[in-house]
Design an enzyme around this catalytic site. Structure first.
Site, short mmCIF file in Angstrom:
data_model
loop_
_atom_site.label_atom_id
_atom_site.label_comp_id
_atom_site.label_asym_id
_atom_site.label_seq_id
_atom_site.Cartn_x
_atom_site.Cartn_y
_atom_site.Cartn_z
N ASP A 44 -9.11 -4.92 8.14
CA ASP A 44 -9.70 -5.90 7.24
C ASP A 44 -9.56 -7.28 7.88
O ASP A 44 -8.45 -7.77 8.10
CB ASP A 44 -8.92 -5.82 5.91
CG ASP A 44 -9.41 -6.81 4.88
OD1 ASP A 44 -10.26 -7.66 5.21
OD2 ASP A 44 -8.93 -6.73 3.74
N ASN A 65 -24.63 -15.24 4.17
CA ASN A 65 -26.09 -15.34 3.99
C ASN A 65 -26.46 -16.82 4.01
O ASN A 65 -25.57 -17.68 4.05
CB ASN A 65 -26.54 -14.64 2.71
CG ASN A 65 -25.80 -15.18 1.49
OD1 ASN A 65 -25.73 -16.40 1.28
ND2 ASN A 65 -25.21 -14.30 0.70
N GLY A 112 -20.06 -7.12 0.82
CA GLY A 112 -19.47 -6.76 2.11
C GLY A 112 -18.36 -7.69 2.55
O GLY A 112 -17.52 -8.13 1.75
N ASP A 170 -18.45 -10.74 3.48
CA ASP A 170 -18.62 -12.06 2.86
C ASP A 170 -17.84 -12.12 1.54
O ASP A 170 -17.04 -13.05 1.32
CB ASP A 170 -20.13 -12.28 2.62
CG ASP A 170 -20.47 -13.71 2.26
OD1 ASP A 170 -19.58 -14.58 2.36
OD2 ASP A 170 -21.63 -13.95 1.87
N SER A 191 -24.32 -8.16 10.75
CA SER A 191 -25.64 -7.55 10.45
C SER A 191 -25.65 -6.03 10.34
O SER A 191 -26.69 -5.46 10.01
CB SER A 191 -26.72 -7.96 11.48
OG SER A 191 -27.22 -9.23 11.20
N THR A 192 -24.53 -5.37 10.62
CA THR A 192 -24.58 -3.90 10.69
C THR A 192 -24.27 -3.21 9.36
O THR A 192 -24.22 -2.00 9.29
CB THR A 192 -23.60 -3.36 11.75
OG1 THR A 192 -22.25 -3.62 11.31
CG2 THR A 192 -23.83 -3.97 13.11
N GLY A 193 -24.01 -4.02 8.32
CA GLY A 193 -23.75 -3.43 7.01
C GLY A 193 -25.03 -3.48 6.18
O GLY A 193 -26.01 -2.79 6.48
P1 ADP Z 1 -24.30 -7.88 6.90
O1 ADP Z 1 -24.96 -8.36 5.62
O2 ADP Z 1 -24.32 -8.94 7.98
O3 ADP Z 1 -24.81 -6.56 7.36
P2 ADP Z 1 -21.87 -6.68 5.75
O4 ADP Z 1 -20.72 -7.40 5.17
O5 ADP Z 1 -22.69 -5.83 4.85
O6 ADP Z 1 -22.74 -7.79 6.52
O7 ADP Z 1 -21.38 -5.77 6.95
C1 ADP Z 1 -20.98 -6.25 8.20
C2 ADP Z 1 -19.84 -5.42 8.73
O8 ADP Z 1 -18.62 -5.83 8.10
C3 ADP Z 1 -19.94 -3.91 8.45
O9 ADP Z 1 -19.54 -3.22 9.61
C4 ADP Z 1 -18.94 -3.69 7.32
O10 ADP Z 1 -18.40 -2.38 7.34
C5 ADP Z 1 -17.88 -4.69 7.73
N1 ADP Z 1 -16.91 -5.11 6.71
C6 ADP Z 1 -16.98 -5.10 5.37
N2 ADP Z 1 -15.85 -5.59 4.83
C7 ADP Z 1 -15.04 -5.93 5.86
C8 ADP Z 1 -13.73 -6.48 5.98
N3 ADP Z 1 -13.01 -6.81 4.90
N4 ADP Z 1 -13.21 -6.68 7.23
C9 ADP Z 1 -13.93 -6.37 8.35
N5 ADP Z 1 -15.16 -5.85 8.30
C10 ADP Z 1 -15.72 -5.63 7.08
#
Ligand code: ADP
Length: 197
Positions: A8, A22, A30, A32, A143-145
C-alpha cells in the site's frame, strides 16, 4: 536506484508518493481515494487551492502538481493524471469509395496519444520531485486500474522513463535517488521484475 515493492503506497516513508489522480484533483477511487483517506482532510483543502487551469481542471492529463503529504509518512504527494486507455482503432474496412484521406486513415491505426501522456506523467513527476529536493519517490501503476491501461505496456513506459531520468544524472546522484515501483498485486510485481532483470 530502482526498487519494486508490493504493498500500500500510503504506508511508505519516502519523500514523495505519486498519486494517480484525476484532473479535478479532489479525490476519487483506487489509489487516489486511499491517499486522500490516509492523508486526511488537509490534503483535500490543499488540492482545492491548486489553481484551475480551465474550469474544473487543476491538473491536465500528463502533468503533475505537488502538495504536502499531511498525515502520510511521505513528505509530499505528487498528483499526476494518467491517460484513460482506449483500444487502438482497427483499420476500418467497408465498401465506401476511398479518397486519399480515407486511405491514409486506414493505413495508420489511431493511437490517441496515451503512451506519450503516460510517459509525461512519469517524467513530470520525477522533475517535480527533483525540484522539491526529493531523494526518494514511489509510483503506483498509473492508469492501470480504473483507467484500463494494460500493465505490461504501462510498466514498459514507466521503466523506460525512470531509467532515462536516472541516466541523465551523474552516477552518484542516480545512486542516491531511490525510485520505488509500488505495486498492489503480485502480478504487477512480476511484470516489473521481468522488465528490470
Ligand atoms: P487509474 O485511475 O490511474 O487507473 P487506479 O487507482 O484505479 O488508478 O489504479 C492504479 C493502480 O493503483 C492499480 O494498479 C491499483 O491496483 C493500484 N492501487 C490501488 N490502491 C493502491 C494503494 N493503496 N497502493 C498502491 N497501489 C494501489
Amino acid at each position: 536506484m530502482i526498487k519494486i515493492i508490493q504493498g500500500d503506497i500510503t504506508t511508505l516513508a519516502v519523500d514523495a508518493i505519486v498519486n494517480a489522480a484525476n484532473q479535478v484533483m479532489l479525490g476519487g477511487g483506487g489509489v487516489d481515494g486511499a491517499i486522500h483517506r490516509a492523508a486526511g482532510r488537509e490534503l483535500y483543502e490543499a488540492c482545492l487551492k491548486v489553481p484551475e487551469v480551465r474550469p474544473g481542471i487543476r491538473c491536465p492529463t500528463g502533468e503533475a502538481r505537488i502538495t504536502p503529504g499531511f498525515k502520510l509518512p511521505a513528505k509530499f504527494v505528487i498528483h499526476t493524471v494518467g491517460p484513460v486507455y482506449r483500444e487502438i482503432t482497427a483499420p476500418c474496412g467497408g465498401s465506401r469509395p476511398m479518397g486519399k484521406r480515407t486511405r491514409r486513415a486506414e493505413r495508420v491505426p489511431r493511437q490517441h496519444g496515451e503512451p506519450e501522456k503516460l510517459a509525461a506523467c512519469y517524467r513530470n513527476s520525477l522533475v517535480l520531485a527533483a525540484e522539491n529536493g526529493c531523494k526518494s519517490i514511489a509510483f503506483p501503476c498509473i492508469s492501470t486500474g480504473i483507467y484500463g491501461y494494460p500493465i505490461e505496456d504501462a510498466a514498459k513506459i514507466a521503466v523506460r522513463e525512470v531509467e532515462e531520468f536516472l541516466a541523465a544524472k551523474n552516477a552518484k546522484d542516480a545512486e542516491e535517488m531511490e525510485v520505488v515501483f509500488c505495486c498492489f498485486s503480485t502480478h504487477d510485481v512480476a511484470v516489473y521484475e521481468r522488465l528490470l532483470k
